[in-house]
Scaffold this motif. Structure first.
Motif, PDB file in Angstrom:
ATOM      1  N   TYR A 184     -15.461 -22.642   9.389  1.00 40.06           N
ATOM      2  CA  TYR A 184     -14.854 -22.019  10.562  1.00 40.06           C
ATOM      3  C   TYR A 184     -13.673 -21.162  10.094  1.00 40.06           C
ATOM      4  N   LEU A 185     -13.523 -19.992  10.691  1.00 42.61           N
ATOM      5  CA  LEU A 185     -12.362 -19.151  10.436  1.00 42.61           C
ATOM      6  C   LEU A 185     -11.505 -19.156  11.699  1.00 42.61           C
TER       7      LEU A 185
ATOM      8  N   GLY B  23     -14.513 -31.768  12.062  1.00 43.14           N
ATOM      9  CA  GLY B  23     -14.299 -31.997  13.483  1.00 43.14           C
ATOM     10  C   GLY B  23     -12.886 -32.444  13.788  1.00 43.14           C
ATOM     11  N   ALA B  24     -12.383 -33.368  12.988  1.00 45.75           N
ATOM     12  CA  ALA B  24     -11.028 -33.869  13.211  1.00 45.75           C
ATOM     13  C   ALA B  24      -9.987 -32.791  12.944  1.00 45.75           C
TER      14      ALA B  24
ATOM     15  N   PRO C 192     -15.091 -26.766  18.564  1.00 46.95           N
ATOM     16  CA  PRO C 192     -16.157 -25.918  19.114  1.00 46.95           C
ATOM     17  C   PRO C 192     -17.457 -26.113  18.351  1.00 46.95           C
ATOM     18  N   SER C 193     -18.561 -25.873  19.016  1.00 52.27           N
ATOM     19  CA  SER C 193     -19.855 -26.009  18.361  1.00 52.27           C
ATOM     20  C   SER C 193     -20.089 -24.847  17.401  1.00 52.27           C
ATOM     21  N   LYS C 194     -20.897 -25.105  16.398  1.00 56.17           N
ATOM     22  CA  LYS C 194     -21.241 -24.033  15.460  1.00 56.17           C
ATOM     23  C   LYS C 194     -21.930 -22.885  16.192  1.00 56.17           C
ATOM     24  N   GLU C 195     -22.802 -23.239  17.124  1.00 57.50           N
ATOM     25  CA  GLU C 195     -23.586 -22.228  17.820  1.00 57.50           C
ATOM     26  C   GLU C 195     -22.681 -21.248  18.558  1.00 57.50           C
ATOM     27  N   GLU C 196     -21.688 -21.769  19.262  1.00 57.67           N
ATOM     28  CA  GLU C 196     -20.793 -20.886  20.004  1.00 57.67           C
ATOM     29  C   GLU C 196     -19.864 -20.133  19.067  1.00 57.67           C
TER      30      GLU C 196
ATOM     31  N   ASP D 184     -11.257 -15.837  17.787  1.00 55.14           N
ATOM     32  CA  ASP D 184     -10.245 -16.798  17.347  1.00 55.14           C
ATOM     33  C   ASP D 184     -10.840 -17.939  16.531  1.00 55.14           C
ATOM     34  N   VAL D 185     -12.067 -18.336  16.877  1.00 60.03           N
ATOM     35  CA  VAL D 185     -12.761 -19.365  16.093  1.00 60.03           C
ATOM     36  C   VAL D 185     -14.164 -18.843  15.802  1.00 60.03           C
ATOM     37  N   ALA D 186     -14.412 -18.484  14.563  1.00 58.95           N
ATOM     38  CA  ALA D 186     -15.714 -17.932  14.172  1.00 58.95           C
ATOM     39  C   ALA D 186     -16.338 -18.827  13.103  1.00 58.95           C
TER      40      ALA D 186
END
Length: 762
Positions: free
Chosen positions: A10-11, A25-26, A36-40, A289-291
């Motif tokens: 995640y970036l 996750g933590a 957030p889910s990977k898919e989103e 913001d979260v990719a």
């Protein structure tokens, strides 16, 4: 330091990486309040947004892309337009730029090359395109200056179609894919993975874009980390790089075998568009913001040193310091690689270049879409100013990538600075990149800021017993070597150089005076100008119920390049003549291939004429008799006869469709491989109606083996996963072949016999 993540990541806010592991996750929850889910999160990449915008299907897993613009050069656009014309072309539906930067020299073949140019100009008038005359610009520099725009997609028929640094997702493909766009069809591809290229730190003085690119290529090519994926450049290090520097890295992403590239954009890119008079083409682009990325290549720019890619591949990389410190050991390794690449056909060594413990080179070239940029040339001039390249064997040639760059170099005095050193400054031309200009002497060694250093790509002819070779380097270290009169030198060794970074002023008036822009002005009354070397594609028959394939070449090299399948350089004048060009197929790798392929093609021509194959070809009669004993329904009317090649991993390198079409016009019906080096080569096979077989288990093929594939047409139509085939002359040894993923359209193209037939029949 370059690190490849073992997992996705995640970036966060464009700066912070969180690797996708048990603790992810933590960590995300602590930083964001939720995970957030990977898919989103994957939808927040730049790549996803651009692909979604251009996808015409309702399925993001299987994309159907329509591009905004296209571009081709003069060894590809003739064949592309000929394919589209045969398939019903009326006018170009999107802006299509025809540049003339490959067949620009017209001495070889008389008027052949200029005939191609006049074909292009007349087609630009007839169908409503853009025509860029020879020596005005190399294909990719013109596209950067005049076509790129943030958020757009461009398709090109050259593999280095890469404009990601300017916010444009660009893809280089074979001509068939461009013909589809001209006919208002789509580019069909499974959703690619997206790999973050996370740049951190800041480059050292003397380090250039080719150094960073070669470091990335060296780390990723061999393991296939980014193969057929999109490279997305992010991280704080991007902000420290100029637009030209980013462009220089970006163009080389092709050598990683990725599908495409895209970069975040900022004020430096805005300034670039402003300078080029196209401010409206800019917009700021950043990941969300979260990719989420499928992998990460972490690059600490501060640790990158001047690099060199030794023969015979851009991934054969070392730091220049490492090479100089371990010179004989590395040259010994190059010799071992040469035994594979050159099949032992010529004696090859670079050890004779070692003089007093230093490596001497005979030639330097700074050129084309990779090296011919304004900043590269200005920095090289700063290193060379007031010096001489010497009066020995070493020469230095510089090719600015476009006339506007050349003009600015003339106005600000850089051109004079270079000429005073003994360097030669030439016009925009891609020749040194693919073997049509500045071919070194036999046994000479050239260092080049260009894109590739495959065997014989510099223009030497192994079939004549001639060999020279190329190492890839950055313009700055090439200039340092030139200042040292040919002795290999790293630019960082020259601590006293002051880089002046003169401001660039773009004057597009020269384009306004010379470039024909017919977009939106198609004129059906224009007659296309055909030279005697411009030929139509020969007729090609549909796939038959069964196939009998004769193996015409067996290649055990770990990777087979498109240069080896159809040589560059001397073949360029024949790119508009399918049968003439086909005579060069595999001429460097397997000179007997053409004869073998023609011999079995003669059998197929007799079959197509409805005559008895066995009467004229006793060997084939025996083979068919043996097959009929096991498959009684087999006969000449339902069993096509053709050739195939076996190669471990074919198709690395150029997008040139001729690597496949030449096999096809010689009667080729398939390739058998362990895997395909690039998507574009596999697509070329498909578009020419050739079966892209993959074989999982090793089989010891020999030239002249007969491979019988019963029920192949039904297998293609019915999406049979495992296709059984039999090597007739080896006791009907059973082998299992696979075709891999094919779209319904691709299956129809194969059964129809080629893309031209597909449009003719459907």
């Amino acid at each position: 330091m370059i690190k490849l993540f073992d997992n996705g990541a995640y970036l966060l806010h464009g700066t912070e990486l969180v690797e996708d592991n048990a603790e992810a996750g933590a960590v995300l929850a602590s930083k964001l309040g939720s995970a957030p889910s990977k898919e989103e999160a994957s939808k927040n990449t730049l790549a996803y947004g651009i692909l979604a915008k251009h996808n015409t299907s309702d399925n993001m897993e299987n994309l159907k892309i329509k591009f905004d613009k296209m571009t081709s050069h003069d060894i590809t656009f003739v064949g592309i337009i000929q394919t589209a014309r045969a398939s019903g072309l009326k006018e170009f539906p999107i802006p299509y730029v025809l540049t003339n930067c490959h067949n620009s020299l017209c001495a070889v073949g008389g008027t052949i090359n200029e005939d191609d140019h006049m074909f292009g100009l007349s087609c630009a008038k007839k169908y409503g395109g853009v025509y860029v005359p020879p020596h005005q610009a190399v294909i990719h520099q013109f596209a950067r200056e005049m076509l790129a725009e943030c958020g757009a997609m461009i398709l090109g028929s050259d593999s280095h179609t890469r404009y990601g640094a300017l916010g444009t997702m660009a893809i280089g493909e074979g001509g068939g894919e461009l013909a589809k766009q001209l006919l208002c069809k789509t580019y069909d591809v499974a959703k690619p993975g997206v790999i973050a290229i996370y740049l951190d730190g800041e480059v050292q003085k003397g380090v250039g874009p080719q150094d960073v690119a070669l470091a990335i290529i060296g780390a990723t090519f061999g393991c296939g980390y980014v193969k057929n994926k999109v490279m997305e450049f992010v991280g704080p290090g991007v902000d420290k790089l100029s637009a030209d520097f980013r462009i220089g890295i970006d163009v080389m992403t092709t050598e990683t075998t990725c599908l495409s590239s895209i970069w975040k954009t900022d004020d430096k890119i805005k300034d670039w568009y402003d300078i080029h008079g196209r401010s409206e083409a800019y917009k700021e682009m950043n990941p969300g913001d979260v990719a989420y990325y499928d992998g990460v290549v972490y690059v600490d720019l501060s640790t990158v040193k001047p690099m060199i890619a030794m023969p015979f591949h851009p991934s054969n990389t070392y730091t220049i310091d490492e090479l100089n410190a371990n010179l004989m050991d590395i040259l010994d390794d190059v010799e071992k690689r040469a035994l594979v690449s050159l099949d032992g056909k010529v004696d090859f060594t670079l050890k004779d270049k070692v003089r007093d413990g230093k490596l001497y080179v005979e030639q330097g070239i700074i050129a084309g879409c990779a090296g011919g940029g304004y900043e590269n040339i200005c920095d090289a001039a700063d290193i060379l100013r007031g010096k001489s390249i010497g009066a020995d064997e070493f020469t230095l040639s510089v090719y600015p990538a476009s006339t506007p760059i050349y003009m600015q170099l003339a106005k600000n005095g850089v051109l004079a600075d270079l000429i005073e050193t003994g360097s030669i400054v030439k016009t925009a031309f891609c020749g040194p990149c693919f073997g049509a200009g500045d071919t070194p002497a036999n046994n000479a060694f050239s260092i080049r800021h260009s894109t590739r250093n495959f065997p014989n790509r510099e223009g030497s002819k192994i079939q004549n017993g001639q060999i020279s070779s190329v190492a890839l380097m950055d313009a700055r270290s090439i200039a340092a070597t030139a200042a040292n009169k040919g002795y290999l030198t790293s630019a960082t060794d020259l601590a006293d150089i002051e880089y002046t970074h003169p401001k660039y002023f773009f004057d597009k008036a020269i384009y306004g005076r010379r470039v024909y822009n017919g977009v939106g002005k198609a004129d059906p009354s224009v007659e296309i100008k055909f030279g005697p070397n411009i030929k139509d594609w020969p007729e090609m028959v549909p796939l038959t119920d069964n196939l009998l394939l004769k193996v015409a070449s067996v290649i055990h090299d770990p990777v087979t390049t498109t240069d080896e399948l159809i040589p560059s350089g001397e073949t360029s004048s024949y790119r508009s003549n399918p049968l003439g060009l086909a005579e060069f197929t595999l001429s460097r790798k397997d000179p007997e291939y053409v004869g073998r392929a023609k011999a079995i093609q003669a059998v197929e021509k007799v079959r197509e004429a409805g005559e008895c194959m066995g009467k004229a070809f006793p060997e084939v009669k025996e083979v068919m008799h043996a097959i009929k004993e096991k498959f009684e329904d087999v006969c000449g009317s339902n069993t096509g006869v053709g050739s195939t090649i076996y190669a471990v991993k074919p198709g690395d390198g150029s997008a040139r469709e001729q690597a496949a079409s030449c096999q096809k016009v010689l009667g080729g019906w398939a390739n058998i491989a362990k895997e395909y080096a690039t998507k574009r080569y596999r697509s070329n096979l498909i578009n020419w109606g050739m079966l892209p077989f993959v074989i999982d288990k090793d089989f010891d093929f020999d030239n002249d083996d007969y491979v019988f594939i019963p029920g192949i047409k039904d297998a293609v139509k019915n999406k049979t996963e495992v296709i059984k085939a039999y090597v007739v002359n080896k006791d009907f040894a059973e082998i299992e072949l696979r075709l891999g993923e094919l779209t319904d359209d691709e299956r129809q193209i194969i059964t129809d016999g080629c893309l031209i037939n597909y449009y003719k029949y459907n």
